[in-house]
Design an enzyme around this catalytic site. Structure first.
Site, mmCIF file in Angstrom:
data_model
loop_
_atom_site.group_PDB
_atom_site.id
_atom_site.type_symbol
_atom_site.label_atom_id
_atom_site.label_comp_id
_atom_site.label_asym_id
_atom_site.label_seq_id
_atom_site.Cartn_x
_atom_site.Cartn_y
_atom_site.Cartn_z
ATOM 1 N N PHE A 26 44.627 -51.497 6.904
ATOM 2 C CA PHE A 26 44.958 -52.600 5.992
ATOM 3 C C PHE A 26 44.406 -52.329 4.584
ATOM 4 O O PHE A 26 45.174 -52.163 3.625
ATOM 5 C CB PHE A 26 44.425 -53.903 6.613
ATOM 6 C CG PHE A 26 44.148 -55.002 5.652
ATOM 7 C CD1 PHE A 26 45.111 -55.403 4.722
ATOM 8 C CD2 PHE A 26 42.918 -55.659 5.651
ATOM 9 C CE1 PHE A 26 44.860 -56.423 3.818
ATOM 10 C CE2 PHE A 26 42.654 -56.680 4.757
ATOM 11 C CZ PHE A 26 43.618 -57.049 3.829
ATOM 12 N N ASP B 101 43.441 -40.480 9.039
ATOM 13 C CA ASP B 101 43.418 -41.620 9.962
ATOM 14 C C ASP B 101 43.737 -41.144 11.381
ATOM 15 O O ASP B 101 44.464 -40.164 11.562
ATOM 16 C CB ASP B 101 44.466 -42.663 9.541
ATOM 17 C CG ASP B 101 44.065 -44.078 9.913
ATOM 18 O OD1 ASP B 101 43.789 -44.880 9.006
ATOM 19 O OD2 ASP B 101 44.018 -44.387 11.120
ATOM 20 N N ASN B 102 43.191 -41.841 12.378
ATOM 21 C CA ASN B 102 43.568 -41.528 13.772
ATOM 22 C C ASN B 102 44.539 -42.578 14.331
ATOM 23 O O ASN B 102 44.856 -42.556 15.516
ATOM 24 C CB ASN B 102 42.330 -41.411 14.666
ATOM 25 C CG ASN B 102 41.669 -42.745 14.936
ATOM 26 O OD1 ASN B 102 41.996 -43.748 14.278
ATOM 27 N ND2 ASN B 102 40.761 -42.794 15.882
ATOM 28 N N VAL C 34 37.388 -39.250 12.555
ATOM 29 C CA VAL C 34 36.182 -38.958 11.760
ATOM 30 C C VAL C 34 34.956 -38.619 12.613
ATOM 31 O O VAL C 34 33.939 -38.195 12.071
ATOM 32 C CB VAL C 34 35.805 -40.104 10.784
ATOM 33 C CG1 VAL C 34 36.796 -40.219 9.646
ATOM 34 C CG2 VAL C 34 35.600 -41.418 11.510
ATOM 35 N N LEU D 194 36.352 -45.455 4.927
ATOM 36 C CA LEU D 194 36.784 -46.749 5.475
ATOM 37 C C LEU D 194 37.071 -46.691 6.971
ATOM 38 O O LEU D 194 37.321 -47.727 7.590
ATOM 39 C CB LEU D 194 38.069 -47.214 4.771
ATOM 40 C CG LEU D 194 37.951 -47.986 3.465
ATOM 41 C CD1 LEU D 194 37.315 -47.152 2.368
ATOM 42 C CD2 LEU D 194 39.316 -48.456 3.005
ATOM 43 N N LYS E 69 30.276 -44.760 17.504
ATOM 44 C CA LYS E 69 30.410 -43.334 17.185
ATOM 45 C C LYS E 69 31.175 -43.160 15.880
ATOM 46 O O LYS E 69 30.856 -42.308 15.060
ATOM 47 C CB LYS E 69 31.190 -42.604 18.291
ATOM 48 C CG LYS E 69 30.363 -42.209 19.486
ATOM 49 C CD LYS E 69 31.253 -41.375 20.409
ATOM 50 C CE LYS E 69 30.525 -40.924 21.628
ATOM 51 N NZ LYS E 69 31.436 -40.287 22.604
ATOM 52 N N THR E 70 32.229 -43.962 15.702
ATOM 53 C CA THR E 70 33.036 -43.861 14.480
ATOM 54 C C THR E 70 32.178 -44.156 13.255
ATOM 55 O O THR E 70 32.213 -43.420 12.263
ATOM 56 C CB THR E 70 34.240 -44.818 14.554
ATOM 57 O OG1 THR E 70 35.100 -44.371 15.607
ATOM 58 C CG2 THR E 70 35.021 -44.856 13.253
ATOM 59 N N GLY F 16 28.185 -35.097 5.307
ATOM 60 C CA GLY F 16 28.051 -33.630 5.359
ATOM 61 C C GLY F 16 29.073 -32.971 4.448
ATOM 62 O O GLY F 16 28.759 -32.034 3.701
ATOM 63 N N TYR G 17 29.467 -52.806 16.119
ATOM 64 C CA TYR G 17 29.978 -52.812 14.738
ATOM 65 C C TYR G 17 28.816 -53.036 13.759
ATOM 66 O O TYR G 17 28.601 -52.235 12.853
ATOM 67 C CB TYR G 17 31.021 -53.915 14.604
ATOM 68 C CG TYR G 17 31.701 -53.993 13.263
ATOM 69 C CD1 TYR G 17 32.652 -53.050 12.877
ATOM 70 C CD2 TYR G 17 31.422 -55.039 12.373
ATOM 71 C CE1 TYR G 17 33.293 -53.134 11.645
ATOM 72 C CE2 TYR G 17 32.063 -55.130 11.146
ATOM 73 C CZ TYR G 17 32.998 -54.186 10.780
ATOM 74 O OH TYR G 17 33.630 -54.273 9.558
HETATM 75 P P1 NAD Z 1 41.716 -51.651 9.714
HETATM 76 O O1 NAD Z 1 41.396 -51.698 11.160
HETATM 77 O O2 NAD Z 1 43.045 -52.145 9.263
HETATM 78 O O3 NAD Z 1 41.540 -50.173 9.151
HETATM 79 C C1 NAD Z 1 40.656 -49.230 9.681
HETATM 80 C C2 NAD Z 1 41.371 -47.872 9.698
HETATM 81 O O4 NAD Z 1 40.469 -46.883 10.234
HETATM 82 C C3 NAD Z 1 42.604 -47.868 10.581
HETATM 83 O O5 NAD Z 1 43.680 -47.242 9.920
HETATM 84 C C4 NAD Z 1 42.169 -47.063 11.799
HETATM 85 O O6 NAD Z 1 43.239 -46.427 12.466
HETATM 86 C C5 NAD Z 1 41.186 -46.107 11.185
HETATM 87 N N1 NAD Z 1 40.214 -45.557 12.137
HETATM 88 C C6 NAD Z 1 39.491 -46.243 13.064
HETATM 89 N N2 NAD Z 1 38.714 -45.402 13.748
HETATM 90 C C7 NAD Z 1 38.936 -44.149 13.239
HETATM 91 C C8 NAD Z 1 38.438 -42.863 13.545
HETATM 92 N N3 NAD Z 1 37.536 -42.673 14.512
HETATM 93 N N4 NAD Z 1 38.899 -41.814 12.831
HETATM 94 C C9 NAD Z 1 39.830 -41.975 11.850
HETATM 95 N N5 NAD Z 1 40.343 -43.176 11.533
HETATM 96 C C10 NAD Z 1 39.899 -44.252 12.218
HETATM 97 O O7 NAD Z 1 40.550 -52.458 8.973
HETATM 98 P P2 NAD Z 1 40.351 -52.807 7.429
HETATM 99 O O8 NAD Z 1 40.248 -54.265 7.320
HETATM 100 O O9 NAD Z 1 41.315 -52.082 6.605
HETATM 101 O O10 NAD Z 1 38.888 -52.216 7.175
HETATM 102 C C11 NAD Z 1 38.665 -51.021 6.459
HETATM 103 C C12 NAD Z 1 37.173 -50.804 6.307
HETATM 104 O O11 NAD Z 1 36.587 -51.871 5.575
HETATM 105 C C13 NAD Z 1 36.437 -50.723 7.659
HETATM 106 O O12 NAD Z 1 35.425 -49.745 7.562
HETATM 107 C C14 NAD Z 1 35.809 -52.096 7.769
HETATM 108 O O13 NAD Z 1 34.637 -52.062 8.543
HETATM 109 C C15 NAD Z 1 35.525 -52.440 6.316
HETATM 110 N N6 NAD Z 1 35.467 -53.900 6.148
HETATM 111 C C16 NAD Z 1 36.622 -54.624 6.123
HETATM 112 C C17 NAD Z 1 36.537 -56.013 6.008
HETATM 113 C C18 NAD Z 1 37.765 -56.867 5.973
HETATM 114 O O14 NAD Z 1 37.636 -58.087 5.982
HETATM 115 N N7 NAD Z 1 38.968 -56.326 5.918
HETATM 116 C C19 NAD Z 1 35.283 -56.642 5.918
HETATM 117 C C20 NAD Z 1 34.150 -55.850 5.968
HETATM 118 C C21 NAD Z 1 34.241 -54.483 6.062
#
Ligand code: NAD
Ligand code: UDP
Length: 311
Positions: A12, A32-33, A58, A72, A90-91, A101, A144
């Site tokens: 997102f 992205d995965n 990642v 992200l 782990k992520t 790194g 988380y």
């Molecule tokens: P989202 O779930 O839409 O996006 C996360 C993305 O990371 C996805 O495309 C997913 O496929 C990818 N992903 C997950 N695990 C992965 C891995 N192991 N390797 C590669 N890709 C991986 O969520 P978002 O709302 O877009 O959040 C993005 C970042 O912002 C996240 O780190 C989240 O913790 C942080 N965040 C978001 C919010 C919010 O309200 N949207 C609030 C606080 C923090």
């Protein structure tokens, strides 16, 4: 032209960030995965020769020459991050180590998408960056919360020990187009339920609060943070300080969608924070008077029209 890596770029927030960075004339590698993200979010960017899409997890190291990294990658919805909690932590942790790194090897600047969840169920309200939080280390949200807290520690330690150029932002609840209809977070749930005429599911009595930020305001804050003076590392809160109860949100969504849906009350999940609101004075001071511009009603209208198209 900078070469910029965005992990979680098909998600997102990541998809909006990739679009913004390309518009500014940068070269973007989106990694992205597809756990919670989707190609749909970035398909319109694929024709751009300066955009590259890489399927990668990642938790494995990634090699490449880049100038900046926005980290992200991590599921953000409680439903998704609790689905496989070991993978979630782990992520956050291995993902941070691998990306730090990489930043160290190629001398890139790296920004961590941290979260208001580092404050847990806060006893200090509203939350300034100086607050250390109130987090359950062994609950259902811990994979988380503690993963993100550990990532912040790693960022600081890579900076102090190895001189890596880091930036940490703590993002508060953000919503907007490109959220997955199945995401499970409150704004997308309520809108999808209202548009389908289904019951609106409030967890608990609806008196818990959140402060909702529209995605464009977040992306502006992220880019300003990456470009802020070198000595400013954060953590810095990026959020909209206008606070709403979940009942108020449900009523507003029903009004804006003109829905016949009824509100129902379901049990409150364990450790659900009762209140959340950012102090944003630091962001205003350090990020060239950054503050959110989009009011909830205005952002919801844009988000509702997105969901009308996708569901
Ligand atoms: P989202 O779930 O839409 O996006 C996360 C993305 O990371 C996805 O495309 C997913 O496929 C990818 N992903 C997950 N695990 C992965 C891995 N192991 N390797 C590669 N890709 C991986 O969520 P978002 O709302 O877009 O959040 C993005 C970042 O912002 C996240 O780190 C989240 O913790 C942080 N965040 C978001 C919010 C919010 O309200 N949207 C609030 C606080 C923090
Ligand atoms: N929530 C709700 N109904 C839903 C989804 C969430 O009432 O269908 C509540 C949830 O219990 C929490 C708030 O909305 O109090 C925000 O939840 P979300 O999952 O969006 O994010 P959180 O801030 O809890 O990580």
């Amino acid at each position: 032209m900078k070469k910029i890596l965005v992990t979680g770029g098909a998600g997102f927030v990541g998809s909006h960030l990739c679009e913004r960075l390309l518009k500014e004339g940068n070269e973007v590698i989106c990694l992205d995965n597809y756990f919670t993200g989707s190609k749909e979010n970035i398909v319109h960017l694929l024709d751009n020769p300066y955009f590259e899409l890489v399927r990668h997890d990642v938790t494995e190291p990634y090699m490449g020459e880049v100038d900046e990294i926005y980290n992200l990658a991590c599921p953000a919805s409680p439903v998704h991050y609790q689905h496989n909690p070991i993978k979630t932590i782990k992520t956050s942790v291995m993902g941070a180590i691998n990306m730090l790194g990489l930043a160290k090897r190629v001398n890139a600047k790296i920004l961590q998408a941290s979260t208001s969840e580092v404050y847990g169920d806060p006893l200090v309200h509203p939350q300034p960056e100086s607050y250390w939080g109130h987090v359950n280390p062994i609950g259902i949200r811990s994979c988380y919360d503690e993963g993100k807290r550990c990532a912040e520690t790693l960022f600081m330690d890579y900076h102090n020990q190895n001189g890596v150029k880091i930036k940490i932002i703590r993002i508060f609840n953000t919503y907007g187009p490109n959220m997955n209809p199945e995401d499970g977070r409150v704004v997308s749930n309520f809108i999808v339920q209202a548009l389908k005429g289904e019951d609106i599911t409030i967890f608990g009595d609806g008196s818990q609060t959140r402060s909702f930020q529209y995605v464009d305001d977040l992306v502006e804050g992220m880019v300003r943070m990456m470009n802020s003076r070198d000595e400013f590392l954060g953590p810095v809160n990026i959020g909209n300080p206008v606070e709403f109860t979940m009942l108020e949100l449900a009523e507003l969504v029903i009004k804006l969608t003109n829905s016949s849906s009824k509100i129902i009350y379901l049990p409150l999940p364990q450790d659900d924070p009762t209140q959340r609101k950012p102090v944003i004075e630091l962001a205003f001071k350090e990020l060239n008077c950054w503050q959110p511009k989009t009011h909830l009603e205005e952002g919801l209208i844009k988000t509702i029209s997105y969901f009308k198209k996708v569901i």
